[in-house]
Design a protein around this motif. Structure first.
Motif, PDB file in Angstrom:
ATOM      1  N   GLU A   1       0.795  -1.225   0.000  1.00  7.70           N
ATOM      2  CA  GLU A   1       0.000   0.000   0.000  1.00  7.70           C
ATOM      3  C   GLU A   1       0.831   1.281   0.000  1.00  7.70           C
ATOM      4  O   GLU A   1       0.488   2.220  -0.723  1.00  7.70           O
ATOM      5  CB  GLU A   1      -0.953  -0.009   1.191  1.00  7.70           C
ATOM      6  N   PRO A   2       1.932   1.392   0.750  1.00  5.50           N
ATOM      7  CA  PRO A   2       2.660   2.663   0.722  1.00  5.50           C
ATOM      8  C   PRO A   2       3.427   2.921  -0.576  1.00  5.50           C
ATOM      9  O   PRO A   2       3.935   4.015  -0.784  1.00  5.50           O
ATOM     10  CB  PRO A   2       3.637   2.569   1.891  1.00  5.50           C
ATOM     11  N   ASN A   3       3.505   1.942  -1.466  1.00  2.00           N
ATOM     12  CA  ASN A   3       4.278   2.102  -2.687  1.00  2.00           C
ATOM     13  C   ASN A   3       3.429   2.788  -3.769  1.00  2.00           C
ATOM     14  O   ASN A   3       3.020   2.178  -4.756  1.00  2.00           O
ATOM     15  CB  ASN A   3       4.797   0.749  -3.174  1.00  2.00           C
ATOM     16  N   LEU A   4       3.192   4.069  -3.570  1.00  2.00           N
ATOM     17  CA  LEU A   4       2.343   4.830  -4.487  1.00  2.00           C
ATOM     18  C   LEU A   4       2.937   4.913  -5.887  1.00  2.00           C
ATOM     19  O   LEU A   4       2.197   4.914  -6.872  1.00  2.00           O
ATOM     20  CB  LEU A   4       2.095   6.224  -3.930  1.00  2.00           C
ATOM     21  N   ALA A   5       4.258   4.974  -5.992  1.00  2.00           N
ATOM     22  CA  ALA A   5       4.883   5.043  -7.324  1.00  2.00           C
ATOM     23  C   ALA A   5       4.538   3.802  -8.147  1.00  2.00           C
ATOM     24  O   ALA A   5       4.184   3.902  -9.323  1.00  2.00           O
ATOM     25  CB  ALA A   5       6.394   5.209  -7.199  1.00  2.00           C
ATOM     26  N   SER A   6       4.609   2.629  -7.521  1.00  2.00           N
ATOM     27  CA  SER A   6       4.278   1.401  -8.242  1.00  2.00           C
ATOM     28  C   SER A   6       2.788   1.328  -8.542  1.00  2.00           C
ATOM     29  O   SER A   6       2.383   0.895  -9.631  1.00  2.00           O
ATOM     30  CB  SER A   6       4.728   0.184  -7.443  1.00  2.00           C
ATOM     31  N   MET A   7       1.964   1.754  -7.608  1.00  2.00           N
ATOM     32  CA  MET A   7       0.516   1.771  -7.867  1.00  2.00           C
ATOM     33  C   MET A   7       0.199   2.677  -9.057  1.00  2.00           C
ATOM     34  O   MET A   7      -0.583   2.301  -9.933  1.00  2.00           O
ATOM     35  CB  MET A   7      -0.245   2.255  -6.636  1.00  2.00           C
ATOM     36  N   ASN A   8       0.818   3.850  -9.100  1.00  2.00           N
ATOM     37  CA  ASN A   8       0.586   4.775 -10.211  1.00  2.00           C
ATOM     38  C   ASN A   8       1.124   4.225 -11.522  1.00  2.00           C
ATOM     39  O   ASN A   8       0.507   4.400 -12.573  1.00  2.00           O
ATOM     40  CB  ASN A   8       1.189   6.148  -9.901  1.00  2.00           C
ATOM     41  N   LEU A   9       2.270   3.568 -11.473  1.00  2.00           N
ATOM     42  CA  LEU A   9       2.830   2.951 -12.669  1.00  2.00           C
ATOM     43  C   LEU A   9       1.846   1.935 -13.237  1.00  2.00           C
ATOM     44  O   LEU A   9       1.535   1.952 -14.428  1.00  2.00           O
ATOM     45  CB  LEU A   9       4.159   2.271 -12.318  1.00  2.00           C
ATOM     46  N   LEU A  10       1.328   1.061 -12.375  1.00  4.55           N
ATOM     47  CA  LEU A  10       0.392   0.033 -12.838  1.00  4.55           C
ATOM     48  C   LEU A  10      -0.893   0.652 -13.373  1.00  4.55           C
ATOM     49  O   LEU A  10      -1.414   0.221 -14.403  1.00  4.55           O
ATOM     50  CB  LEU A  10       0.105  -0.963 -11.710  1.00  4.55           C
ATOM     51  N   LYS A  11      -1.396   1.671 -12.690  1.00  6.78           N
ATOM     52  CA  LYS A  11      -2.597   2.352 -13.193  1.00  6.78           C
ATOM     53  C   LYS A  11      -2.340   2.951 -14.571  1.00  6.78           C
ATOM     54  O   LYS A  11      -3.203   2.911 -15.442  1.00  6.78           O
ATOM     55  CB  LYS A  11      -3.045   3.429 -12.205  1.00  6.78           C
ATOM     56  N   SER A  12      -1.130   3.492 -14.794  1.00  8.05           N
ATOM     57  CA  SER A  12      -0.811   4.076 -16.101  1.00  8.05           C
ATOM     58  C   SER A  12      -0.775   3.018 -17.205  1.00  8.05           C
ATOM     59  O   SER A  12      -0.910   3.350 -18.377  1.00  8.05           O
ATOM     60  CB  SER A  12       0.527   4.832 -16.050  1.00  8.05           C
ATOM     61  N   LEU A  13      -0.588   1.770 -16.828  1.00 10.71           N
ATOM     62  CA  LEU A  13      -0.593   0.666 -17.791  1.00 10.71           C
ATOM     63  C   LEU A  13      -1.978   0.057 -17.978  1.00 10.71           C
ATOM     64  O   LEU A  13      -2.130  -0.918 -18.720  1.00 10.71           O
ATOM     65  CB  LEU A  13       0.390  -0.422 -17.352  1.00 10.71           C
ATOM     66  N   GLY A  14      -2.971   0.605 -17.290  1.00  9.17           N
ATOM     67  CA  GLY A  14      -4.331   0.098 -17.444  1.00  9.17           C
ATOM     68  C   GLY A  14      -4.777  -0.858 -16.367  1.00  9.17           C
ATOM     69  O   GLY A  14      -5.882  -1.402 -16.439  1.00  9.17           O
ATOM     70  N   PHE A  15      -3.950  -1.095 -15.342  1.00  9.32           N
ATOM     71  CA  PHE A  15      -4.354  -1.958 -14.241  1.00  9.32           C
ATOM     72  C   PHE A  15      -5.390  -1.220 -13.394  1.00  9.32           C
ATOM     73  O   PHE A  15      -5.365   0.004 -13.294  1.00  9.32           O
ATOM     74  CB  PHE A  15      -3.156  -2.307 -13.353  1.00  9.32           C
ATOM     75  N   THR A  16      -6.278  -1.980 -12.786  1.00 12.41           N
ATOM     76  CA  THR A  16      -7.250  -1.421 -11.856  1.00 12.41           C
ATOM     77  C   THR A  16      -7.161  -2.191 -10.551  1.00 12.41           C
ATOM     78  O   THR A  16      -6.815  -3.384 -10.545  1.00 12.41           O
ATOM     79  CB  THR A  16      -8.682  -1.519 -12.400  1.00 12.41           C
ATOM     80  N   GLN A  17      -7.466  -1.518  -9.454  1.00 12.81           N
ATOM     81  CA  GLN A  17      -7.387  -2.197  -8.163  1.00 12.81           C
ATOM     82  C   GLN A  17      -8.508  -3.206  -8.062  1.00 12.81           C
ATOM     83  O   GLN A  17      -9.676  -2.884  -8.280  1.00 12.81           O
ATOM     84  CB  GLN A  17      -7.458  -1.211  -7.008  1.00 12.81           C
TER      85      GLN A  17
END
Length: 186
Positions: A153-169
């Motif tokens: 959860e604290p890894n916002l950079a990785s979360m944003n990277l994945l979202k930029s690739l089209g991943f959804t939570q």
């Protein structure tokens, strides 16, 4: 698909190729770094732990089949040839002792993605470039329909990277149960 038949992947600035036994020292530069591993499922590795981990990844790649696979990837800067990170694509589990591949927790048409970069290369877009190339490879070469990636959860950079690739939570898994805080399918 045999590991020997998997071609390297080229992007604008990177080459991704399967790990080899000679990559141990390069991998330890970041797998042994506390900053690089702070959001991973393991702490900084000793040289010996890193060597065992690499041996396991190589055995898993060698035991991979057309349906069940587990590949470790070196992320290499084309400009210098330096290994700046590694990735992993898998849908199986393998016994490190026997090297026999077995179905993992996912159906055969789904896979997982993992990646880590040396902190010196954070914020340059290399993570997005590498992760995007591995996702494209999973869809294009492996025929995967859904890709998952676990993120603390604290890894916002990785979360944003994945979202930029089209991943959804997809779901939240408490760290005491899975050591990941978010799973992102695409």
């Amino acid at each position: 698909m045999s590991a020997a038949n998997i071609a390297p992947i080229s992007t604008d600035r990177l080459t991704l190729r399967l790990l080899t036994g000679s990559d141990a020292a390069a991998l330890h530069r970041f797998r042994g770094d506390k900053e690089a591993t702070r959001f991973l499922s393991h702490p900084a590795l000793t040289v010996e732990e890193n060597g065992r981990r690499l041996e396991e990844r190589l055995a898993q790649a060698e035991a991979s089949t057309s349906e069940w696979f587990n590949y470790g990837w070196a992320i290499i800067l084309q400009e210098s040839g330096e290994i700046i990170g590694d990735g992993r694509t898998w849908n199986s589990s393998a016994s490190p002792i026997s090297g026999v591949m077995a179905p993992g927790n996912l159906p055969v048409h789904q896979a997982s993605l993992g990646y880590v970069l040396h902190p010196d290369h954070h914020g340059c877009g290399f993570g997005r470039e590498a992760a995007g190339a591995l996702v494209d490879w999973l869809f294009g070469e492996r025929g995967i329909s859904t890709v998952f990636a676990g993120v603390y959860e604290p890894n916002l950079a990785s979360m944003n990277l994945l979202k930029s690739l089209g991943f959804t939570q997809d779901r939240y898994v408490p760290s005491e149960l899975d050591n990941s805080a978010g799973v992102f399918p695409r």
